[in-house]
Design an enzyme around this catalytic site. Structure first.
Site, PDB file in Angstrom:
ATOM      1  N   LYS A   1      86.788   1.258  36.138  1.00  0.00           N
ATOM      2  CA  LYS A   1      86.554   1.619  35.276  1.00  0.00           C
ATOM      3  C   LYS A   1      84.616   1.498  35.644  1.00  0.00           C
ATOM      4  CE  LYS A   1      89.876   0.628  31.754  1.00  0.00           C
ATOM      5  NZ  LYS A   1      90.320   0.582  30.459  1.00  0.00           N
TER       6      LYS A   1
ATOM      7  N   GLN B   1      90.154  -4.881  27.355  1.00  0.00           N
ATOM      8  CA  GLN B   1      90.837  -4.455  27.715  1.00  0.00           C
ATOM      9  C   GLN B   1      92.952  -5.030  27.446  1.00  0.00           C
ATOM     10  OE1 GLN B   1      91.186  -1.996  30.894  1.00  0.00           O
ATOM     11  NE2 GLN B   1      93.788  -2.391  30.603  1.00  0.00           N
TER      12      GLN B   1
ATOM     13  N   ASP C   1      86.873   3.276  22.945  1.00  0.00           N
ATOM     14  CA  ASP C   1      88.811   2.705  23.538  1.00  0.00           C
ATOM     15  C   ASP C   1      89.610   4.206  22.118  1.00  0.00           C
ATOM     16  OD1 ASP C   1      90.107   2.624  25.846  1.00  0.00           O
ATOM     17  OD2 ASP C   1      89.684   0.122  24.773  1.00  0.00           O
TER      18      ASP C   1
HETATM   19  N1  GUN Z   1      95.439  -0.969  28.751  1.00  0.00           N
HETATM   20  C1  GUN Z   1      96.326   0.224  28.893  1.00  0.00           C
HETATM   21  N2  GUN Z   1      95.693   0.959  28.831  1.00  0.00           N
HETATM   22  C2  GUN Z   1      94.131   1.049  28.170  1.00  0.00           C
HETATM   23  C3  GUN Z   1      93.241   1.763  27.660  1.00  0.00           C
HETATM   24  O1  GUN Z   1      93.281   2.773  27.569  1.00  0.00           O
HETATM   25  N3  GUN Z   1      92.097   0.913  26.991  1.00  0.00           N
HETATM   26  C4  GUN Z   1      92.276  -0.689  27.273  1.00  0.00           C
HETATM   27  N4  GUN Z   1      91.066  -1.025  26.218  1.00  0.00           N
HETATM   28  N5  GUN Z   1      94.039  -0.794  27.910  1.00  0.00           N
HETATM   29  C5  GUN Z   1      94.092  -0.283  28.225  1.00  0.00           C
END
Ligand code: GUN
Length: 296
Positions: free
Chosen positions: A54, A98, A121
């Site tokens: 990211k 996350q 998200d």
């Molecule tokens: N963990 C796995 N996929 C995601 C996601 O799309 N967003 C977040 N915040 N955590 C994750």
């Protein structure tokens, strides 16, 4: 008939190119630089890889990024205080905590703490509610990526029989809701899950089959009809490499179009996170064409 591949690796590049231009324009015309904060707690190796990817995407696109890495024993109160600080930080337009979080932290409390305007998200209950109502909002990144794959892959959803296998909050529930909305989907949607009796009788009806269960190759060729479009969200690590939830080699012989694993849905998720971050910046700066343009 061998299927056309719907290549997320290429479509995501195209989306990132478009966003890069938009980020440059935002800076030149409005002096706005979209900013994303990522919060990672603990040492989960997969999470570190995702957060790193990211950050890299932000750098490529000219998006400001702040990464906060905290030890695994961080308290819930400290996490909530950090989120509050980021909510108030004007350089930050999007906040991503996350998942999964360590067991001693309540994920719901963390999700509720993020300002819905910065919830790139799309996990905050307010934004999930808006999505269900068909109102403009942040669309969760993986289902948003699936919509773009269908749209840019030339797959018509209007009137299609869509079968979603998996009812997770992150993929199954939102994609099912999005595709049943009149605007942007207008499909007939069935959602199958571990309680479904005779799964194959449902999957065989699908014009579009979306699978997000996390079980390697569970959808076999006898479970699909000729000419189906298959979106495989699964990423399963086997000794032989990464495989999806669909038996790709066999199913591709019957499908009209199919996403590969890797290189299908995976790369789209980060592209759509970047999209949401740019939308968040526009919305917070009061620039026309922010979330108003989104048609979930
Ligand atoms: N963990 C796995 N996929 C995601 C996601 O799309 N967003 C977040 N915040 N955590 C994750």
């Amino acid at each position: 008939m061998a299927a056309t591949l719907i290549k997320g690796s290429e479509i995501s590049k195209q989306i990132k190119e478009e966003l890069k231009k938009e980020v440059t324009e935002l800076k030149e015309r409005y002096n706005v630089i979209p900013g994303l904060a990522t919060v990672l707690i603990g040492e989960d190796e997969a999470s570190k890889v995702y957060v790193g990817a990211k950050e890299k995407a932000c750098k490529e696109l000219g998006i400001y990024s702040e990464r906060v890495d905290l030890p695994g024993d961080t308290t819930e109160a400290d996490l909530l205080a950090l989120i509050e600080k980021l909510n108030k930080d004007s350089k930050i337009h999007g906040i991503l905590v996350q998942m999964p979080l360590p067991k001693h932290i309540n994920e719901t409390n963390a999700l509720y703490a993020v300002d819905p305007k910065k919830d790139v998200d799309g996990f905050h209950p307010v934004n999930i509610g808006k999505l269900m109502l068909g109102q403009p909002t942040f669309i969760p990144c993986t289902p948003h990526g699936i919509l773009e794959l269908l749209k840019r892959g030339g797959i018509e959803t209007e009137g299609a029989e869509v079968v979603v296998v998996g009812r997770s909050n992150i993929v199954g529930k939102p994609i099912a809701n999005m595709l049943l909305q009149k605007k942007g989907g207008n499909a007939t949607v069935a959602v199958c899950h571990t309680g479904t009796k005779d799964l194959a009788s449902h999957t065989r009806r699908a014009d579009i089959l979306i699978v997000a269960v996390g079980r390697p190759k569970m959808i076999t060729a006898d479970m699909v009809k000729d000419g189906v479009v298959v979106i495989d969200v699964g990423v399963n690590r086997l000794e032989t490499g990464l495989v999806g939830d669909v038996d790709f080699e066999a199913v591709k012989e019957k499908a009209r179009a199919i996403t590969p694993v890797p290189g299908g849905v995976g790369p789209m998720t980060i592209a759509m996170l970047m999209y949401n971050t740019v939308q968040a910046a526009k919305m917070q700066a009061g620039i026309e064409g922010g979330l108003k343009e989104l048609k979930p």
